[in-house]
Design a protein around this motif. Structure first.
Motif, PDB file in Angstrom:
ATOM      1  N   ALA A  87      47.338 122.572  59.903  1.00  0.00           N
ATOM      2  CA  ALA A  87      46.858 123.365  61.307  1.00  0.00           C
ATOM      3  C   ALA A  87      47.863 124.553  61.726  1.00  0.00           C
ATOM      4  O   ALA A  87      47.459 125.312  62.096  1.00  0.00           O
ATOM      5  N   GLY A  90      46.783 127.342  59.730  1.00  0.00           N
ATOM      6  CA  GLY A  90      45.657 128.143  60.447  1.00  0.00           C
ATOM      7  C   GLY A  90      46.100 128.745  61.964  1.00  0.00           C
ATOM      8  O   GLY A  90      45.452 129.910  62.036  1.00  0.00           O
ATOM      9  N   CYS A  91      46.903 128.474  62.401  1.00  0.00           N
ATOM     10  CA  CYS A  91      47.339 129.203  63.728  1.00  0.00           C
ATOM     11  C   CYS A  91      48.217 130.559  63.233  1.00  0.00           C
ATOM     12  O   CYS A  91      47.732 131.472  63.864  1.00  0.00           O
ATOM     13  N   THR A 102      41.670 126.075  68.018  1.00  0.00           N
ATOM     14  CA  THR A 102      41.243 124.887  67.359  1.00  0.00           C
ATOM     15  C   THR A 102      42.356 124.475  66.329  1.00  0.00           C
ATOM     16  O   THR A 102      42.443 123.245  66.409  1.00  0.00           O
ATOM     17  N   PHE A 103      42.911 125.267  65.758  1.00  0.00           N
ATOM     18  CA  PHE A 103      44.061 124.829  65.010  1.00  0.00           C
ATOM     19  C   PHE A 103      45.358 124.447  65.787  1.00  0.00           C
ATOM     20  O   PHE A 103      45.828 123.442  65.273  1.00  0.00           O
ATOM     21  N   ARG A 104      45.535 124.910  66.912  1.00  0.00           N
ATOM     22  CA  ARG A 104      46.598 124.517  67.617  1.00  0.00           C
ATOM     23  C   ARG A 104      46.313 122.967  68.195  1.00  0.00           C
ATOM     24  O   ARG A 104      47.237 122.425  68.198  1.00  0.00           O
ATOM     25  N   MET A 106      44.478 120.857  66.626  1.00  0.00           N
ATOM     26  CA  MET A 106      44.663 120.023  65.275  1.00  0.00           C
ATOM     27  C   MET A 106      46.264 119.659  65.106  1.00  0.00           C
ATOM     28  O   MET A 106      46.544 118.650  64.268  1.00  0.00           O
ATOM     29  N   GLN A 107      47.197 120.544  65.460  1.00  0.00           N
ATOM     30  CA  GLN A 107      48.708 120.367  65.587  1.00  0.00           C
ATOM     31  C   GLN A 107      49.173 118.929  66.062  1.00  0.00           C
ATOM     32  O   GLN A 107      49.775 118.680  65.552  1.00  0.00           O
TER      33      GLN A 107
END
Length: 399
Positions: A87, A90-91, A102-104, A106-107
């Motif tokens: 994640a 991704g960020c 979205t990726f944030r 997921m962190q």
């Protein structure tokens, strides 16, 4: 598997894992304004990277706790760290605010590092000894929230906000390897089935002490979440601070936390948990009350302002180790579930409080309103601490 750890983790490993879960929340806070500017959105939308993250971690902890009681602390934590690394990458590469958010969220997989590290300590020690050890762990890992915003602000100024997420990816990879080689399993009394483990939640929810400790933890941390959310606005608009100095202001609250955690480490083994919890709430309430009086009197200076807020850190340092040990001691065989459920409550409360803070703070009311919201949160946590203390005096046996 080859070289996989088979012995309990070292204290250093647990400290670093817990520190990363804190860094993932606050290290990039000084960059919120720059993130909003690059993606062309309001500060409120960028702030969803905090509130959304907290909401997701609340759900994850509800699941992670029982999973760790069923399958063990080690595999659940390793999977969470792997998701965090992916994640973070991704960020770093996100070119759209929705992709970034979205990726944030997921962190949030890294939240298991905090909850399950506490459970690993409780697996090995009785409640007062665990509270004492958690006090020293808290004192050591407090360096993360103190230095994280400062480091993040400097990185933003030199390399841009994306570099913070590059750091998360690299540090997360290093922690995954450390956990692989050092984090042996501590849960040796696993539940028979996952369904059976989830069915233990009613047993926890039926405990009045569980509720008392959990509400106290939720609103004690809530005051911290409120501050880290509003400090960027107040620091920039009211005090005219740079992003690096905002990082100092955000991290300043942990100076008090280090002192409080040190005191907890020294005293938690000698005093009832309820006494330590209540002492922390009194400290936080007193500091914020002084801060509000000073602002009303026209004394609005970053030194006096942060100085009063530091009492919240001192109070949390006294409260959190004892309350954390207490909530996991209600039903020791359900330590992972208790840590996960109470953790979920705390971050869900944090998500609500950060959303409220972002909605009501303005450049005109920021200095006073921020302290007022923090004081309200501390007052609720203080009421919960009094309730636990009342239970201790009225019903010495766990209930």
């Amino acid at each position: 598997m080859l070289l996989a750890a088979r012995t309990p983790p070292s204290l250093t490993t647990l400290i670093l894992l817990t520190a990363m879960s804190v860094l993932s929340l606050n290290m990039f806070l000084p960059s919120l304004g720059n993130i909003a500017s690059e993606f062309g959105v309001s500060y409120g939308v960028a702030n969803l990277s905090i509130a959304g993250y907290l909401a997701v971690t609340a759900v994850l902890q509800i699941v992670m706790g029982p999973l760790s009681d069923r399958y063990g602390r080690r595999p659940v934590m390793l999977i969470g760290l792997a998701v965090f690394v992916l994640a973070s990458i991704g960020c770093f590469f996100a070119r759209d605010i929705f992709v970034f958010l979205t990726f944030r969220v997921m962190q949030g997989g890294v939240i298991g590092a905090m909850a399950l590290s506490r459970a690993a300590v409780r697996d090995q020690y009785e409640e007062r000894e665990a509270a004492s050890l958690l006090g020293y762990v808290s004192m050591a890992m407090a360096v993360a929230p103190m230095t994280g915003p400062l480091f993040g602000g400097i990185v933003d100024q030199w390399l841009g906000w994306r570099a913070n997420f590059g750091f998360f990816a690299l540090a997360g990879t290093g922690l995954f390897l450390l956990a692989w080689f050092d984090l042996g399993e501590t849960n040796h009394s696993r539940s028979e089935t996952l369904g059976k483990q989830f069915r233990t939640y009613p047993e926890l929810l039926g405990s009045r002490r569980f509720w008392g400790y959990s509400v106290c933890i939720t609103f004690s941390l809530g005051a911290f979440y409120v501050y880290v959310t509003g400090a960027a606005l107040v620091g920039a608009v009211v005090f005219g601070l740079s992003t690096a100095m905002i990082g100092v202001a955000v991290g300043g609250i942990t100076l008090g936390f280090i002192l409080g955690s040190f005191i907890s480490g020294r005293l938690a083994g000698r005093y009832p948990l309820g006494v330590m919890v209540l002492a922390g709430r009194i400290s936080a309430f007193a500091g914020l009350s002084i801060g509000i009086v000073l602002v009303w009197a026209g004394v609005v200076h970053p030194v006096s302002y942060v100085g009063c807020v530091m009492f919240v850190g001192l109070g949390n340092g006294l409260t959190m180790p004892a309350a954390g040990s207490g909530v996991m001691s209600v039903r020791p065989q359900l330590a992972g579930s208790a840590a996960g459920l109470s953790g979920a409550m705390s971050v869900a409360g944090g998500a609500g409080l950060t959303t409220l803070t972002g909605a009501v703070l303005t450049p005109e009311n920021g200095a006073l309103m921020l302290l007022a919201i923090m004081l309200a949160s501390v007052a609720v946590s203080g009421a919960a601490a009094l309730y636990v203390r009342w239970l201790d005096m009225r019903e010495p046996q766990r209930a």
